[in-house]
Design a protein around this motif. Structure first.
Motif, mmCIF file in Angstrom:
data_model
loop_
_atom_site.group_PDB
_atom_site.id
_atom_site.type_symbol
_atom_site.label_atom_id
_atom_site.label_comp_id
_atom_site.label_asym_id
_atom_site.label_seq_id
_atom_site.Cartn_x
_atom_site.Cartn_y
_atom_site.Cartn_z
ATOM 1 N N UNK A 1 -1.544 2.142 9.876
ATOM 2 C CA UNK A 1 -0.563 1.055 9.907
ATOM 3 C C UNK A 1 -0.373 0.416 8.537
ATOM 4 N N UNK A 2 -1.463 0.307 7.766
ATOM 5 C CA UNK A 2 -1.349 -0.267 6.419
ATOM 6 C C UNK A 2 -0.620 0.694 5.489
ATOM 7 N N UNK A 3 -0.974 1.971 5.549
ATOM 8 C CA UNK A 3 -0.432 2.956 4.609
ATOM 9 C C UNK A 3 0.978 3.390 4.970
ATOM 10 N N UNK B 1 0.824 -1.203 0.000
ATOM 11 C CA UNK B 1 0.000 0.000 0.000
ATOM 12 C C UNK B 1 0.864 1.261 0.000
ATOM 13 N N UNK B 2 1.972 1.194 0.748
ATOM 14 C CA UNK B 2 2.845 2.356 0.785
ATOM 15 C C UNK B 2 3.443 2.634 -0.592
ATOM 16 N N UNK B 3 3.676 1.563 -1.352
ATOM 17 C CA UNK B 3 4.175 1.754 -2.725
ATOM 18 C C UNK B 3 3.133 2.431 -3.592
ATOM 19 N N UNK B 4 1.885 2.017 -3.421
ATOM 20 C CA UNK B 4 0.813 2.650 -4.191
ATOM 21 C C UNK B 4 0.708 4.131 -3.847
ATOM 22 N N UNK B 5 0.871 4.451 -2.581
ATOM 23 C CA UNK B 5 0.824 5.840 -2.150
ATOM 24 C C UNK B 5 1.958 6.634 -2.776
#
Length: 314
Positions: A130-132, A1-5
């Motif tokens: 926590x996910x992001x 998810x952090x990559x998508x962000x």
């Protein structure tokens, strides 16, 4: 998810700086109800897409008239929100707006399972955070060009505004408002605030002409200014800066990015009632709608088409 962000953030940066000859718009226009020309003298295809959404309208086109009426009857019951046996213009408008935004609801459904870590049907701020931002939270000193602390603080602020009951736990409606704030009345102020923070480089709480143009266009040495930039300068002076003080305040920025234009859903609701209201009482019964089913939904009406449908079932 952090990559998508990261990718999303990077795309925003690229769109603002990599192609200085192309205009970037922050205006959040409503999507059209249909890209089909609205001409009832030819067909009701526009009305079908406005009422059902593009994909659902195509699905109805493959049904027989009987099947189409049966499904329409089920839809009518869903539209009748107060269960009084009548469909008002307001109920139709609400339904049409839902059809128009179906892709948004589908997107929220798709992302929901990524964030609802304990599968309780809700998403808390801690779950989203926590996910992001999990990697950042584990190592806040990680070497990066992005200010995760600022991004997380901004997300928390928006999450708090979307969270109407103040428990920092979002249900589907609240999470939709968080992900798509431009579509919710109570989120307009936060959309304006975020936009002004992005553009207001000197931090004075206003957007001046230089900041307005700078958000869309970055000049390069020896490059002639594109014609659209001169047009935007004129737009700023004549339409954006309404009080002619040389800058945009919050209200002027709101009028710019979230214009209150013609309500297409309301106009379509009035049109559908006009086309189907046999007794002219200003509201529709299920029978009135089914009697005019071809206005609301499509169907495969030829014998040859019905034969193809029957063949496809085997």
């Amino acid at each position: 998810m952090i990559r998508a962000l990261l990718m999303c953030f990077a795309l925003c940066v690229v769109s603002g700086s990599s192609k200085p000859t192309e205009s970037k718009s922050r205006v959040r226009d409503e999507e059209p109800l249909s890209h089909i020309e609205h001409d009832d003298s030819k067909n009701y295809d526009y009305d079908h897409e406005a009422f059902l959404g593009e994909n659902e309208a195509k699905a109805f086109d493959q049904l027989t008239p009987e099947e189409s009426k049966q499904r329409l009857a089920i839809i009518v019951d869903k539209i009748d929100s107060n269960k009084d046996g009548f469909i008002t213009e307001e109920e139709l408008k609400v339904w049409i707006k839902r059809a128009q935004k179906k892709h948004i609801y589908d997107s929220v459904e798709h992302q929901w399972k990524d964030f609802d870590m304990n599968n309780d049907g809700k998403i808390s701020w801690d779950e989203y955070k926590n996910v992001t931002y999990g990697s950042y939270l584990e190592d806040p000193q990680m070497d990066t060009e992005y200010n995760y602390s600022h991004m997380m603080s901004r997300d928390e602020r928006r999450f708090t505004v979307a969270d109407t009951n103040g428990d920092l736990i979002a249900d589907k409606k609240e999470f939709t408002a968080f992900l798509h704030p431009e579509d919710h009345e109570h989120m307009k102020d936060i959309v304006v605030q975020e936009t002004m923070e992005d553009i207001d480089k000197n931090g004075d709480g206003f957007i001046d002409l230089m900041e307005y143009i700078g958000d869309m266009y970055t000049s390069e040495d020896g490059e002639d200014e594109p014609e659209w930039v001169a047009t935007e300068r004129q737009q700023f002076s004549e339409f954006r800066d309404k009080n002619n003080d040389g800058k945009m305040d919050k209200e002027e920025t709101l009028d710019w990015i979230l214009p209150s234009d013609y309500d297409h859903a309301e106009a379509e609701a009035k049109h559908l009632v006009h086309e189907s209201d046999a007794n002219q009482d200003g509201k529709l019964t299920k029978n009135e709608i089914l009697d005019k089913y071809d206005v609301f939904v499509g169907s495969q009406v030829t014998d040859f088409g019905e034969a193809l449908l029957r063949h496809d079932e085997f």
